[in-house]
Write a protein that holds these residues in place. Structure first.
Motif, PDB file in Angstrom:
ATOM      1  N   MET A   1       4.066  14.349  -2.255  1.00 44.68           N
ATOM      2  CA  MET A   1       2.860  13.537  -2.438  1.00 44.68           C
ATOM      3  C   MET A   1       3.183  12.245  -3.173  1.00 44.68           C
ATOM      4  SD  MET A   1       0.074  16.469  -3.367  1.00 44.68           S
ATOM      5  CE  MET A   1      -1.266  15.328  -3.628  1.00 44.68           C
ATOM      6  N   LEU A   2       4.034  12.355  -4.179  1.00 49.60           N
ATOM      7  CA  LEU A   2       4.406  11.166  -4.936  1.00 49.60           C
ATOM      8  C   LEU A   2       5.140  10.170  -4.046  1.00 49.60           C
ATOM      9  CD1 LEU A   2       4.624   9.669  -7.613  1.00 49.60           C
ATOM     10  CD2 LEU A   2       6.691  10.989  -8.109  1.00 49.60           C
ATOM     11  N   SER A   3       6.086  10.696  -3.290  1.00 46.20           N
ATOM     12  CA  SER A   3       6.839   9.835  -2.380  1.00 46.20           C
ATOM     13  C   SER A   3       5.899   9.178  -1.373  1.00 46.20           C
ATOM     14  CB  SER A   3       7.888  10.677  -1.638  1.00 46.20           C
ATOM     15  OG  SER A   3       8.382   9.969  -0.540  1.00 46.20           O
ATOM     16  N   SER A   4       5.022   9.979  -0.823  1.00 43.28           N
ATOM     17  CA  SER A   4       4.074   9.486   0.162  1.00 43.28           C
ATOM     18  C   SER A   4       3.195   8.397  -0.426  1.00 43.28           C
ATOM     19  CB  SER A   4       3.221  10.672   0.621  1.00 43.28           C
ATOM     20  OG  SER A   4       2.787  10.508   1.905  1.00 43.28           O
ATOM     21  N   GLY A   5       2.720   8.637  -1.634  1.00 41.61           N
ATOM     22  CA  GLY A   5       1.839   7.668  -2.275  1.00 41.61           C
ATOM     23  C   GLY A   5       2.540   6.354  -2.533  1.00 41.61           C
ATOM     24  N   ALA A   6       3.752   6.447  -3.070  1.00 40.44           N
ATOM     25  CA  ALA A   6       4.494   5.222  -3.381  1.00 40.44           C
ATOM     26  C   ALA A   6       4.766   4.414  -2.113  1.00 40.44           C
ATOM     27  CB  ALA A   6       5.795   5.560  -4.094  1.00 40.44           C
ATOM     28  N   LEU A   7       5.232   5.097  -1.082  1.00 42.67           N
ATOM     29  CA  LEU A   7       5.567   4.396   0.162  1.00 42.67           C
ATOM     30  C   LEU A   7       4.314   3.840   0.837  1.00 42.67           C
ATOM     31  CD1 LEU A   7       8.231   6.904   1.467  1.00 42.67           C
ATOM     32  CD2 LEU A   7       8.647   4.575   0.693  1.00 42.67           C
ATOM     33  N   SER A   8       3.210   4.592   0.757  1.00 47.19           N
ATOM     34  CA  SER A   8       1.968   4.109   1.368  1.00 47.19           C
ATOM     35  C   SER A   8       1.469   2.866   0.655  1.00 47.19           C
ATOM     36  CB  SER A   8       0.897   5.193   1.324  1.00 47.19           C
ATOM     37  OG  SER A   8       1.341   6.352   1.961  1.00 47.19           O
ATOM     38  N   ALA A   9       1.552   2.877  -0.670  1.00 47.08           N
ATOM     39  CA  ALA A   9       1.104   1.691  -1.401  1.00 47.08           C
ATOM     40  C   ALA A   9       1.966   0.496  -1.033  1.00 47.08           C
ATOM     41  CB  ALA A   9       1.152   1.953  -2.900  1.00 47.08           C
ATOM     42  N   GLY A  10       3.281   0.740  -0.925  1.00 47.45           N
ATOM     43  CA  GLY A  10       4.173  -0.338  -0.507  1.00 47.45           C
ATOM     44  C   GLY A  10       3.825  -0.844   0.876  1.00 47.45           C
ATOM     45  N   ALA A  11       3.508   0.089   1.779  1.00 48.09           N
ATOM     46  CA  ALA A  11       3.145  -0.302   3.137  1.00 48.09           C
ATOM     47  C   ALA A  11       1.881  -1.160   3.116  1.00 48.09           C
ATOM     48  CB  ALA A  11       2.927   0.943   3.998  1.00 48.09           C
ATOM     49  N   MET A  12       0.945  -0.799   2.258  1.00 48.00           N
ATOM     50  CA  MET A  12      -0.310  -1.540   2.193  1.00 48.00           C
ATOM     51  C   MET A  12      -0.073  -2.966   1.706  1.00 48.00           C
ATOM     52  SD  MET A  12      -3.301  -0.573   3.087  1.00 48.00           S
ATOM     53  CE  MET A  12      -4.821  -1.494   3.183  1.00 48.00           C
ATOM     54  N   VAL A  13       0.875  -3.124   0.787  1.00 50.11           N
ATOM     55  CA  VAL A  13       1.216  -4.483   0.356  1.00 50.11           C
ATOM     56  C   VAL A  13       1.746  -5.280   1.547  1.00 50.11           C
ATOM     57  CG1 VAL A  13       2.729  -5.869  -1.099  1.00 50.11           C
ATOM     58  CG2 VAL A  13       1.712  -3.801  -2.011  1.00 50.11           C
ATOM     59  N   LEU A  14       2.609  -4.642   2.321  1.00 47.13           N
ATOM     60  CA  LEU A  14       3.134  -5.294   3.522  1.00 47.13           C
ATOM     61  C   LEU A  14       2.012  -5.717   4.458  1.00 47.13           C
ATOM     62  CD1 LEU A  14       6.257  -3.430   4.886  1.00 47.13           C
ATOM     63  CD2 LEU A  14       6.054  -5.820   4.289  1.00 47.13           C
ATOM     64  N   THR A  15       1.063  -4.812   4.649  1.00 45.62           N
ATOM     65  CA  THR A  15      -0.070  -5.125   5.516  1.00 45.62           C
ATOM     66  C   THR A  15      -0.777  -6.378   5.044  1.00 45.62           C
ATOM     67  OG1 THR A  15      -0.466  -2.769   5.833  1.00 45.62           O
ATOM     68  CG2 THR A  15      -2.224  -4.263   6.478  1.00 45.62           C
ATOM     69  N   SER A  16      -0.988  -6.458   3.745  1.00 42.95           N
ATOM     70  CA  SER A  16      -1.804  -7.550   3.229  1.00 42.95           C
ATOM     71  C   SER A  16      -1.122  -8.900   3.370  1.00 42.95           C
ATOM     72  CB  SER A  16      -2.160  -7.285   1.764  1.00 42.95           C
ATOM     73  OG  SER A  16      -0.998  -7.291   0.981  1.00 42.95           O
TER      74      SER A  16
ATOM     75  N   ALA B   1      -1.553  -4.510  -3.777  1.00 40.59           N
ATOM     76  CA  ALA B   1      -2.249  -4.404  -2.490  1.00 40.59           C
ATOM     77  C   ALA B   1      -3.704  -4.839  -2.645  1.00 40.59           C
ATOM     78  CB  ALA B   1      -2.173  -2.974  -1.958  1.00 40.59           C
ATOM     79  N   ILE B   2      -4.345  -4.381  -3.709  1.00 38.56           N
ATOM     80  CA  ILE B   2      -5.746  -4.746  -3.933  1.00 38.56           C
ATOM     81  C   ILE B   2      -5.868  -6.257  -4.060  1.00 38.56           C
ATOM     82  CG2 ILE B   2      -7.657  -4.626  -5.573  1.00 38.56           C
ATOM     83  CD1 ILE B   2      -6.858  -1.778  -6.178  1.00 38.56           C
ATOM     84  N   ARG B   3      -4.959  -6.842  -4.830  1.00 38.89           N
ATOM     85  CA  ARG B   3      -5.048  -8.276  -5.049  1.00 38.89           C
ATOM     86  C   ARG B   3      -4.834  -9.065  -3.758  1.00 38.89           C
ATOM     87  NH1 ARG B   3      -1.567 -11.870  -8.859  1.00 38.89           N
ATOM     88  NH2 ARG B   3      -0.296 -11.411  -7.064  1.00 38.89           N
ATOM     89  N   GLN B   4      -3.831  -8.673  -3.008  1.00 42.61           N
ATOM     90  CA  GLN B   4      -3.535  -9.407  -1.784  1.00 42.61           C
ATOM     91  C   GLN B   4      -4.622  -9.223  -0.730  1.00 42.61           C
ATOM     92  OE1 GLN B   4      -1.139 -11.611  -3.138  1.00 42.61           O
ATOM     93  NE2 GLN B   4      -1.003 -11.683  -0.913  1.00 42.61           N
ATOM     94  N   MET B   5      -5.172  -8.022  -0.635  1.00 38.97           N
ATOM     95  CA  MET B   5      -6.224  -7.779   0.351  1.00 38.97           C
ATOM     96  C   MET B   5      -7.447  -8.630   0.023  1.00 38.97           C
ATOM     97  SD  MET B   5      -5.373  -5.764   2.800  1.00 38.97           S
ATOM     98  CE  MET B   5      -6.754  -4.869   3.452  1.00 38.97           C
ATOM     99  N   ARG B   6      -7.687  -8.792  -1.273  1.00 40.57           N
ATOM    100  CA  ARG B   6      -8.819  -9.615  -1.651  1.00 40.57           C
ATOM    101  C   ARG B   6      -8.623 -11.038  -1.143  1.00 40.57           C
ATOM    102  NH1 ARG B   6     -10.132  -8.304  -7.265  1.00 40.57           N
ATOM    103  NH2 ARG B   6     -11.816  -6.937  -6.672  1.00 40.57           N
TER     104      ARG B   6
END
Lengths: 272, 252, 312
Positions: free
Chosen positions: A165-180, A262-267
């Motif tokens: 779960m930790l690995s998944s969370g970290a990588l997902s957050a990183g992916a979201m930054v990429l998305t933004s 991610a939150i900042r960039q998406m904004r």
């Protein structure tokens, strides 16, 4: 009448901070969508499994043992946790990057959502949560396969679930930054080839990073999948050491920092 | 008006995207080669395990064939579907003197060009890695082009029947990926159980890989004829069914 | 003309929006009253969408004051969003979900309880006449159906205020009329509608009052009838003439009309009676290729004020 001389600084849109309750709505929307696409969801599990069979057992026949910490592991036992980490990467990439990328740039789903009480932090957190869930589901499936194939060698493997779960969370957050920060569809191929694929191949997943020349090793140790793979490998093989906590720290820090970014960039992408 | 004009048109349309895509599509097998061939390969301890050639050469030749197979398959999925359904390029082309058969062969021709674009640089990289033991190695390029086309044609035939891309998930996950991993690319099929071996030998990638290896690191044997015959047969069947399906789809 | 801010549903004073390189909205004032259909009429790039986004709390203003239902978007966006519905210019429907599911997720975003949502969604689907498409995915729907679905979605939270940005752009005539009909019914139910458009017929048909926007400013305001009376004549005589006739027309035309617009393809003569003007022209020996007598429209109002047409 002309524009006012001293323009007001764009105020924060008057929203409360992200709430779990609202972030979960993003998750629920994704679950609803995946009811129509369950094949895509299920099939994502199989890739690491095929690799385990082909490389772990197929090529593993020709490999005697691999050094890890103080021990030497049978190759399949070395590879499997690496692929387990890779399966969390899959979930993160699909639903932390591809999915949100299309929603953001193509379907403009988020533009619609922000006209409701759901705010941008809710969206970012919600998507990360969902990608985390998907990565965890894949991880659990893979753990069961590992158990069935006799590749779990320690009771420490019980902690492999929160580690997944930790690995998944970290990588997902990183992916979201990429998305933004990704705007064009042509960038998708670049991200897969220049980020995801190298991570998959070179993070100590298929072979120990001790094979690299000395100057390359710190480079790999700065990347996230290395920490996932090594942490999971320690747990499934019972080879813990002081370094194990470093992996946990790295992934936790990545999760927190990347989520905030991610939150900042998406904004910036949605409010202008 | 002919298939050649289609090749030219595609070239005009894609040359800008070509450079970036080309770079990326060479980079992927190169990375695989480094990770598996060098990284994993250095862990392989059994001497004489891979026909005496060592894992790097074994894997490199395998991934060479496999990348072209994947590229061939992919080029017959989304790009073609795009031209049939979303962008309707073929509809526009049929308003000219081009026939469906021209279109089909033109697209195959273009796929061959793309395969050459990928395979030649990778061939060069393998030469640099000193993979080749034989002057016949140069024939590896036309071999993998044949392999790519013989996989592309049947997939083209499939695409011509599809309305949505749902089937592709199945195709990539449950056909292409297992093929990729279990047809002798990563390890000799002798390691598979008997039923697995038989299954692998029925698939195109196995034949392509065998051919490439015979011409590059092993010796060419009489079985080469059989492998070539398989690929040519698959290509022919793909063309026949493909043209028929495409005609049915575009000319109601 | 501008009433005190307290009584209006939306009130703007000196409202501005500027980006680094351009001023999108330049210190505009307007009021929207409860229950009316209010329009922003203007060509593309006039600043209408930017204004709508500020009202809808998805774009922060850079100057001036704005109050929506008594609340300020920069401090109370959540409160405002809970009570408005937004129909954007380009549909952002969820193509991964069915028609019904699109409405269900929005009900979820607004925290509408399941059972209430269920019956409300049934009503909304019937209202926009998509009953037989309920289980369909969104992509195969026609443009008009997608727009109606977007409208239904914007109504899920029973908003007091509905913002529609170019609601019928890109729709065929039949679809447009259906949308207008639905909007008119909403008005009858007491919903306040704010519409932006560059179609004069839409503005004339739907709006009680409107402002005309051009290049980030408001250049006129009033009801459609008031605007036409103030800025244009009762009738317009539209002529298509050969170049030769056009030259002769320029010489002999004094007194025939109050105003004349010499467009590249037509000549417009603004007058109380188009027939009279036409007979005067014929009497002078000039015969246009085509002659059309029609009433003035908001397009004419815009032309008079700015010298340009609404649709480039």
């Amino acid at each position: 009448m002309s524009a006012i001389e001293a323009p007001l600084r764009p105020a924060a849109p008057g929203h409360p901070p992200p709430s779990f309750h609202r972030a979960v709505k993003i998750v629920r929307r994704n679950v609803l969508a995946y009811k129509h696409y369950w094949i895509a969801f299920v099939s994502g599990f199989f890739e690491p499994f095929f690799y385990l069979v082909a490389v772990g057992f197929g090529v593993g026949q020709f490999v005697e043992s691999v050094p890890f910490g103080d021990a030497r592991l049978e190759y399949a036992s070395f590879l499997a946790p690496g692929l387990l980490a890779a399966s969390t990467l899959n979930g993160a990439v699909f639903d932390g990057f591809f999915g949100p990328f299309f929603k953001l740039n193509w379907m403009k789903t988020y533009d619609g959502m922000i006209t409701t009480p759901v705010s941008i932090p809710d969206i970012a957190v919600g998507e990360v949560m969902w990608a985390l869930i998907r990565g965890t589901i894949y991880g659990v499936g893979f753990l069961i396969v590992m158990l069935g194939l006799g590749l779990i060698h320690s009771w420490w493997a019980v902690l492999a679930l929160p580690a997944v779960m930790l690995s998944s969370g970290a990588l997902s957050a990183g992916a979201m930054v990429l998305t933004s920060v990704t705007k064009q569809i042509s960038s998708l191929e670049k991200v897969m080839t220049l980020v995801v694929f190298p991570l998959f191949l070179f993070s100590g997943t298929f072979f120990p990073i001790s094979l690299y020349p000395d100057y390359l090793q710190p480079v790999v140790q700065a990347t996230p999948l290395y920490h996932s793979a090594t942490l999971l490998r320690s747990l499934t093989n019972g080879e813990l050491g002081p370094g194990t906590l470093w992996h946990v720290a790295y992934l936790t820090a990545m999760f927190v920092i990347a989520s905030a970014a991610a939150i900042r960039q998406m904004r910036k992408r949605l409010i202008f | 008006m002919s298939a050649a004009s289609i090749v030219r048109r595609n070239w005009l349309v894609y040359w800008r995207a070509w450079r970036s895509s080309f770079f990326l599509s060479v980079l992927t097998p190169l990375m695989f080669l480094s990770a598996m061939g060098l990284g994993l390969g250095s862990l392989v301890q059994e001497e004489g395990a891979f026909g005496g050639a060592g894992y790097l050469k074994f894997f490199a030749t395998g991934i060479f064939a496999a990348s072209c197979m994947q590229s061939g398959v992919f080029s017959a999925t989304y790009p073609v579907m795009g031209k049939i359904t979303w962008q309707r390029n073929y509809e526009a082309m049929l308003a000219s003197p081009l026939s469906v058969r021209n279109i089909f062969f033109g697209e195959l021709g273009w796929m061959a060009v793309t395969l050459a674009q990928i395979s030649i640089p990778f061939f060069g990289i393998m030469a640099l890695f000193d993979v080749f033991d034989s002057p016949t190695a140069i024939l590896a390029v036309p071999i993998v082009i044949l392999l790519g086309l013989s996989c592309a044609a049947p997939v083209f035939a499939l695409t011509a029947t599809l309305q949505t891309d749902e089937a592709y998930t199945w195709l990539f996950r449950f056909v292409v990926t297992p093929l990729f991993l279990l047809s002798g690319t990563f390890f000799p099929i002798e390691e598979l159980p008997a039923w697995g071996r038989v299954l692998a030998q029925a698939t195109p990638l196995y034949h392509g890989v065998e051919l490439v290896r015979q011409f590059t690191i092993f010796d060419v044997g009489i079985s080469a004829l059989w492998h070539v015959a398989y690929l040519v047969g698959l290509l022919t069947a793909g063309i026949l069914v493909g043209v028929r399906n495409l005609e049915r789809r575009l000319l109601p | 003309m501008v009433q005190s801010p307290g009584s209006a549903l939306i009130s703007a004073r000196g409202l501005s929006k500027s980006f680094e390189s351009l001023i999108a909205v330049d210190a505009i004032d307007f009021d929207v009253h409860k229950g009316e259909v209010f329009g922003f009429l203007g060509p593309n790039g006039a600043g209408k969408t930017s204004t709508m986004r500020m009202i809808g709390c998805t774009s922060p203003r850079t100057g001036g004051a704005l109050h929506v239902m008594g609340m300020d978007p920069s401090t109370d966006a959540a409160g405002i969003k809970a009570r408005i519905g937004v129909v954007p210019q380009t549909d952002n429907l969820d193509i991964e979900l069915t028609v019904r599911e699109n409405l269900e997720v929005y009900a979820m975003y607004f925290d509408i309880p399941r059972d209430v949502a269920r019956s409300r969604i049934d009503e909304l689907i019937a209202f926009v006449q998509l009953d037989d498409k309920m289980k369909s995915k969104v992509e195969p729907l026609s443009g008009g159906m997608k727009r109606r679905l977007t409208i239904a979605r914007a109504l899920v939270n029973q908003p007091d205020l509905l913002l529609l940005d170019e609601p019928t752009t890109g729709l065929d005539p039949q679809a447009r009329h259906l949308v207008w009909d639905r909007l008119y019914r909403l008005k009858q139910q007491g919903v306040t509608l704010v519409i932006t458009t560059h179609y004069m017929d839409e503005a004339e048909q739907l709006c009680d009052r409107l402002v005309v926007m051009d290049k980030a400013k408001i250049v006129a305001e009033g009801s459609p009838r008031e605007l036409i009376a103030r800025y244009s004549t009762r009738e317009v005589l539209e002529l298509r003439v050969t170049d030769e006739v056009r030259e002769r027309l320029k010489e002999t035309v004094d007194g025939v009309a109050e105003r004349i617009e010499w467009l590249p393809d037509r000549v417009l003569l603004y007058t109380e009676s188009g027939e009279t003007a036409l007979s005067q022209i014929n009497a002078a020996g000039l015969h246009p290729d085509t002659a059309l007598v029609r009433r003035s429209t908001l397009e004419d109002v815009f032309l008079t004020i700015t010298g340009r047409s609404l649709v480039e």
